[in-house]
Structures are given as structure tokens and as C-alpha cells.
Motif scaffolding. Structure first.
Motif, PDB file in Angstrom:
ATOM      1  N   ILE A  52       0.856  -1.185   0.000  1.00 40.57           N
ATOM      2  CA  ILE A  52       0.000   0.000   0.000  1.00 40.57           C
ATOM      3  C   ILE A  52       0.891   1.233   0.000  1.00 40.57           C
ATOM      4  O   ILE A  52       1.760   1.383   0.859  1.00 40.57           O
ATOM      5  N   THR A  53       0.684   2.112  -0.966  1.00 41.44           N
ATOM      6  CA  THR A  53       1.398   3.388  -1.012  1.00 41.44           C
ATOM      7  C   THR A  53       0.397   4.491  -0.680  1.00 41.44           C
ATOM      8  O   THR A  53      -0.572   4.703  -1.411  1.00 41.44           O
ATOM      9  N   TRP A  54       0.645   5.160   0.435  1.00 41.77           N
ATOM     10  CA  TRP A  54      -0.281   6.175   0.949  1.00 41.77           C
ATOM     11  C   TRP A  54       0.071   7.560   0.414  1.00 41.77           C
ATOM     12  O   TRP A  54       1.227   7.963   0.417  1.00 41.77           O
ATOM     13  N   HIS A  55      -0.957   8.280  -0.003  1.00 43.00           N
ATOM     14  CA  HIS A  55      -0.843   9.687  -0.407  1.00 43.00           C
ATOM     15  C   HIS A  55      -1.823  10.474   0.473  1.00 43.00           C
ATOM     16  O   HIS A  55      -2.973  10.718   0.089  1.00 43.00           O
ATOM     17  N   PRO A  56      -1.387  10.859   1.675  1.00 45.19           N
ATOM     18  CA  PRO A  56      -2.287  11.531   2.616  1.00 45.19           C
ATOM     19  C   PRO A  56      -2.383  13.032   2.339  1.00 45.19           C
ATOM     20  O   PRO A  56      -1.542  13.605   1.642  1.00 45.19           O
ATOM     21  N   PRO A  57      -3.404  13.673   2.889  1.00 46.07           N
ATOM     22  CA  PRO A  57      -3.468  15.135   2.821  1.00 46.07           C
ATOM     23  C   PRO A  57      -2.271  15.759   3.534  1.00 46.07           C
ATOM     24  O   PRO A  57      -1.677  15.148   4.425  1.00 46.07           O
ATOM     25  N   LYS A  58      -1.928  16.972   3.136  1.00 48.92           N
ATOM     26  CA  LYS A  58      -0.834  17.666   3.802  1.00 48.92           C
ATOM     27  C   LYS A  58      -1.221  17.999   5.234  1.00 48.92           C
ATOM     28  O   LYS A  58      -2.397  18.098   5.582  1.00 48.92           O
ATOM     29  N   LYS A  59      -0.195  18.158   6.054  1.00 48.95           N
ATOM     30  CA  LYS A  59      -0.415  18.486   7.455  1.00 48.95           C
ATOM     31  C   LYS A  59      -1.251  19.755   7.558  1.00 48.95           C
ATOM     32  O   LYS A  59      -1.011  20.741   6.853  1.00 48.95           O
ATOM     33  N   GLY A  60      -2.263  19.698   8.377  1.00 46.13           N
ATOM     34  CA  GLY A  60      -3.155  20.836   8.530  1.00 46.13           C
ATOM     35  C   GLY A  60      -4.462  20.678   7.784  1.00 46.13           C
ATOM     36  O   GLY A  60      -5.415  21.422   8.021  1.00 46.13           O
ATOM     37  N   THR A  61      -4.515  19.683   6.882  1.00 46.00           N
ATOM     38  CA  THR A  61      -5.747  19.390   6.148  1.00 46.00           C
ATOM     39  C   THR A  61      -6.427  18.189   6.791  1.00 46.00           C
ATOM     40  O   THR A  61      -5.830  17.124   6.928  1.00 46.00           O
ATOM     41  N   ALA A  62      -7.665  18.377   7.231  1.00 49.69           N
ATOM     42  CA  ALA A  62      -8.386  17.302   7.890  1.00 49.69           C
ATOM     43  C   ALA A  62      -8.647  16.158   6.909  1.00 49.69           C
ATOM     44  O   ALA A  62      -9.022  16.392   5.755  1.00 49.69           O
ATOM     45  N   GLY A  85       0.163  -1.617 -13.251  1.00 47.14           N
ATOM     46  CA  GLY A  85       0.316  -1.369 -11.829  1.00 47.14           C
ATOM     47  C   GLY A  85      -0.234  -0.018 -11.423  1.00 47.14           C
ATOM     48  O   GLY A  85      -1.019   0.598 -12.147  1.00 47.14           O
ATOM     49  N   ILE A  86       0.225   0.458 -10.275  1.00 45.82           N
ATOM     50  CA  ILE A  86      -0.296   1.723  -9.746  1.00 45.82           C
ATOM     51  C   ILE A  86       0.265   2.931 -10.491  1.00 45.82           C
ATOM     52  O   ILE A  86      -0.116   4.063 -10.198  1.00 45.82           O
ATOM     53  N   GLU A  87       1.130   2.698 -11.485  1.00 46.55           N
ATOM     54  CA  GLU A  87       1.604   3.805 -12.317  1.00 46.55           C
ATOM     55  C   GLU A  87       0.566   4.232 -13.343  1.00 46.55           C
ATOM     56  O   GLU A  87       0.783   5.204 -14.084  1.00 46.55           O
ATOM     57  N   ALA A  88      -0.561   3.554 -13.420  1.00 44.61           N
ATOM     58  CA  ALA A  88      -1.621   3.916 -14.360  1.00 44.61           C
ATOM     59  C   ALA A  88      -1.981   5.390 -14.217  1.00 44.61           C
ATOM     60  O   ALA A  88      -2.073   5.908 -13.103  1.00 44.61           O
ATOM     61  N   ARG A  89      -2.201   6.053 -15.355  1.00 44.74           N
ATOM     62  CA  ARG A  89      -2.382   7.511 -15.332  1.00 44.74           C
ATOM     63  C   ARG A  89      -3.584   7.949 -14.508  1.00 44.74           C
ATOM     64  O   ARG A  89      -3.541   8.983 -13.842  1.00 44.74           O
ATOM     65  N   ASP A  90      -4.654   7.170 -14.486  1.00 41.63           N
ATOM     66  CA  ASP A  90      -5.817   7.575 -13.708  1.00 41.63           C
ATOM     67  C   ASP A  90      -5.554   7.462 -12.208  1.00 41.63           C
ATOM     68  O   ASP A  90      -5.947   8.343 -11.427  1.00 41.63           O
ATOM     69  N   LEU A  91      -4.863   6.407 -11.806  1.00 44.17           N
ATOM     70  CA  LEU A  91      -4.551   6.249 -10.382  1.00 44.17           C
ATOM     71  C   LEU A  91      -3.606   7.343  -9.898  1.00 44.17           C
ATOM     72  O   LEU A  91      -3.790   7.905  -8.811  1.00 44.17           O
ATOM     73  N   GLN A  92      -2.604   7.651 -10.703  1.00 42.01           N
ATOM     74  CA  GLN A  92      -1.664   8.706 -10.330  1.00 42.01           C
ATOM     75  C   GLN A  92      -2.338  10.074 -10.289  1.00 42.01           C
ATOM     76  O   GLN A  92      -2.047  10.910  -9.424  1.00 42.01           O
ATOM     77  N   ALA A  93      -3.252  10.313 -11.224  1.00 45.63           N
ATOM     78  CA  ALA A  93      -3.963  11.595 -11.245  1.00 45.63           C
ATOM     79  C   ALA A  93      -4.822  11.760  -9.997  1.00 45.63           C
ATOM     80  O   ALA A  93      -4.874  12.845  -9.397  1.00 45.63           O
ATOM     81  N   LEU A  94      -5.484  10.694  -9.573  1.00 46.01           N
ATOM     82  CA  LEU A  94      -6.304  10.766  -8.361  1.00 46.01           C
ATOM     83  C   LEU A  94      -5.446  10.949  -7.119  1.00 46.01           C
ATOM     84  O   LEU A  94      -5.813  11.697  -6.204  1.00 46.01           O
ATOM     85  N   ALA A  95      -4.284  10.292  -7.089  1.00 46.10           N
ATOM     86  CA  ALA A  95      -3.386  10.420  -5.932  1.00 46.10           C
ATOM     87  C   ALA A  95      -2.866  11.838  -5.786  1.00 46.10           C
ATOM     88  O   ALA A  95      -2.524  12.274  -4.680  1.00 46.10           O
ATOM     89  N   ALA A  96      -2.807  12.582  -6.896  1.00 41.99           N
ATOM     90  CA  ALA A  96      -2.357  13.971  -6.848  1.00 41.99           C
ATOM     91  C   ALA A  96      -3.500  14.931  -6.549  1.00 41.99           C
ATOM     92  O   ALA A  96      -3.316  15.935  -5.848  1.00 41.99           O
ATOM     93  N   ALA A  97      -4.697  14.633  -7.054  1.00 43.25           N
ATOM     94  CA  ALA A  97      -5.799  15.594  -6.991  1.00 43.25           C
ATOM     95  C   ALA A  97      -6.639  15.508  -5.721  1.00 43.25           C
ATOM     96  O   ALA A  97      -7.209  16.514  -5.288  1.00 43.25           O
ATOM     97  N   LEU A  98      -6.734  14.343  -5.105  1.00 39.32           N
ATOM     98  CA  LEU A  98      -7.696  14.169  -4.013  1.00 39.32           C
ATOM     99  C   LEU A  98      -7.193  14.515  -2.617  1.00 39.32           C
ATOM    100  O   LEU A  98      -7.985  14.960  -1.776  1.00 39.32           O
ATOM    101  N   PRO A  99      -5.908  14.329  -2.282  1.00 33.69           N
ATOM    102  CA  PRO A  99      -5.474  14.698  -0.927  1.00 33.69           C
ATOM    103  C   PRO A  99      -5.801  16.135  -0.517  1.00 33.69           C
ATOM    104  O   PRO A  99      -6.171  16.358   0.651  1.00 33.69           O
ATOM    105  N   PRO A 100      -5.717  17.138  -1.413  1.00 31.87           N
ATOM    106  CA  PRO A 100      -6.106  18.484  -0.996  1.00 31.87           C
ATOM    107  C   PRO A 100      -7.582  18.599  -0.606  1.00 31.87           C
ATOM    108  O   PRO A 100      -7.978  19.573   0.047  1.00 31.87           O
ATOM    109  N   LEU A 101      -8.394  17.597  -0.994  1.00 29.90           N
ATOM    110  CA  LEU A 101      -9.812  17.597  -0.641  1.00 29.90           C
ATOM    111  C   LEU A 101     -10.060  16.850   0.670  1.00 29.90           C
ATOM    112  O   LEU A 101     -11.212  16.636   1.049  1.00 29.90           O
ATOM    113  N   GLY A 102      -8.982  16.440   1.339  1.00 21.03           N
ATOM    114  CA  GLY A 102      -9.137  15.723   2.594  1.00 21.03           C
ATOM    115  C   GLY A 102      -9.267  14.226   2.435  1.00 21.03           C
ATOM    116  O   GLY A 102      -9.756  13.544   3.343  1.00 21.03           O
ATOM    117  N   VAL A 103      -8.821  13.710   1.298  1.00 21.62           N
ATOM    118  CA  VAL A 103      -8.902  12.284   1.022  1.00 21.62           C
ATOM    119  C   VAL A 103      -7.505  11.670   1.091  1.00 21.62           C
ATOM    120  O   VAL A 103      -6.578  12.151   0.426  1.00 21.62           O
TER     121      VAL A 103
END
Length: 214
Positions: free
Chosen positions: A15-25, A39-57
Motif C-alpha cells: 500500500i502506497t499512501w498519499h495523505p493530505p498535507k499536514k493541517g488538512t483534515a 500497476g499503480i503507475e496507471a495515469r488515472d490512479l496517479q492523477a487521483l493520488a495527486a488531486a484528491l489529498p487536498p480535498l481531505g482524502v
């Protein structure tokens, strides 16, 4: 970003975790795995890992045991499900709602196991409704049997099932125009590759926010 190895009866998963930045609930966890051909290098998975943590995911990209073990072919669905069940406690240990998901074969695993594992919802990326050219080999039952709120994100030109082929049911469907099974868009398309991925991440982000509110 941090990784952890989880022992399962099917072998070690990662499991590779992409958490929200510190201070984001953190509102919830989105756990997504890859398909049978990548694998997890798929463009859709990588795009979600970049876009969703700022939303608290907190996005957990999961590599199935067969992939971690260096095998080129995915095992039978039963074995995939066994691995997913075994790593679920590591995904749920934070006590947050977990949205289960994946692309292609990973989406099938998520649908088949969602209800028994207590998943909050399902995100099905490029759900393989049928093998290419074989619409009679439908996997509709897996999708409709998820038993929890489900979002299908499908390319408009996916040979495993175009959006118009999907039956009515208790799920939402987001189309990525012109895209194929890997969410690749041809050069002749009226949208760029980046724009196609934005359709995907914006749509999933909006849906995720609705799930975190319930």
C-alpha cells in the motif's frame, strides 16, 4: 507518501499512501488497486493520488500480491478477492470511512467485496463490463451487486464497455469523452489528454465530497 507491506494468504501486498498535507483534515480513505495488465503507475490512479489529498482524502494505491511478487499474469478472481479481504484491516485501521475501488480487474474486486467488508462506497474505474467484442459475457451482476453507492468512470471509447452499453441501476456513471480503457484519448479528439484527466479527477472529486458528507 509512504509505503507499507501487508501479508496476505495470496502473498505480500503493498500500500502506497498519499495523505493530505499536514493541517488538512482527513475525511475518508480512497483505496484503489490496478488492473490485470498494469500497476499503480496507471495515469488515472496517479492523477487521483495527486488531486484528491487536498480535498481531505487519503489515497491508498494498492499493489496486489501477484504484482508485488513480479508475476506477469493476474491470478483467478477468487485469489484477487482473498488478497483484498486480507489487506482491508490495514486500509480501515485509521477508523475513517473507506471507499473501495480500482481500475478494470481491480474495480471488479471492489464491487465483489464491498458489502461484506463494510466499504463506504465503490469507485469503479474502467469497469470491464465484458471482454472486447464479447458483449454476451456480461459482468453486470458484479457491478449491480456492489450493494453500496457506486461511481463508474468509463472512457467513451472503452472496448470493454462503452457508457451507452451500461444498464440502468443504482449507480452513477461518469464518461470521459473519447477515452479508451486506459483513459488515453486519440490526437484527433477535441479534448487533450490533460483535459480528459481533469474530467476524471474533477468528477471523482465532486462525488467523493458527496460521499464524505453522508
Amino acid at each position: 507518501m509512504q509505503s507499507e507491506i501487508v501479508d496476505t494468504p495470496a502473498g505480500d501486498a503493498r500500500i502506497t499512501w498519499h495523505p493530505p498535507k499536514k493541517g488538512t483534515a482527513t475525511r475518508l480513505v480512497l483505496a484503489v488497486s490496478h488492473g490485470a495488465g498494469g500497476g499503480i503507475e496507471a495515469r488515472d490512479l496517479q492523477a487521483l493520488a495527486a488531486a484528491l489529498p487536498p480535498l481531505g482524502v487519503s489515497v491508498a494505491l494498492v499493489e496486489q500480491p501477484w504484482r508485488v511478487g513480479g508475476k506477469k499474469l493476474a491470478p483467478a478472481p477468487k485469489t484477487l478477492d482473498t488478497g483484498w479481504r486480507a489487506l482491508w484491516p490495514a486500509l480501515a485501521k485509521r477508523g475513517l470511512p473507506v471507499v473501495t475501488g480500482g481500475r478494470s480487474a481491480g474495480a471488479r474486486v471492489a464491487c465483489r467485496t464491498a458489502q461484506e467488508l463494510g466499504a463506504h462506497a465503490v469507485l469503479a474505474l474502467s469497469f470491464p463490463l465484458h471482454p472486447p467484442g464479447r458483449p454476451e459475457k456480461s459482468r453486470t451482476d458484479e457491478l449491480l451487486g456492489a450493494g453500496v453507492p457506486t461511481l463508474v468512470v468509463q472512457g467513451g471509447n472503452d472496448p470493454f464497455g462503452k457508457p451507452a452499453e451500461f444498464p440502468d441501476g443504482g449507480y452513477e456513471l461518469l464518461e470521459v469523452p473519447y477515452a479508451d480503457h486506459s483513459f488515453t484519448v486519440p490526437k484527433r479528439a477535441t479534448i487533450t489528454q490533460d483535459e480528459a484527466l481533469t474530467v476524471l479527477t474533477d468528477g471523482v472529486g465532486k462525488w467523493i465530497r458527496s460521499q464524505s458528507a453522508r
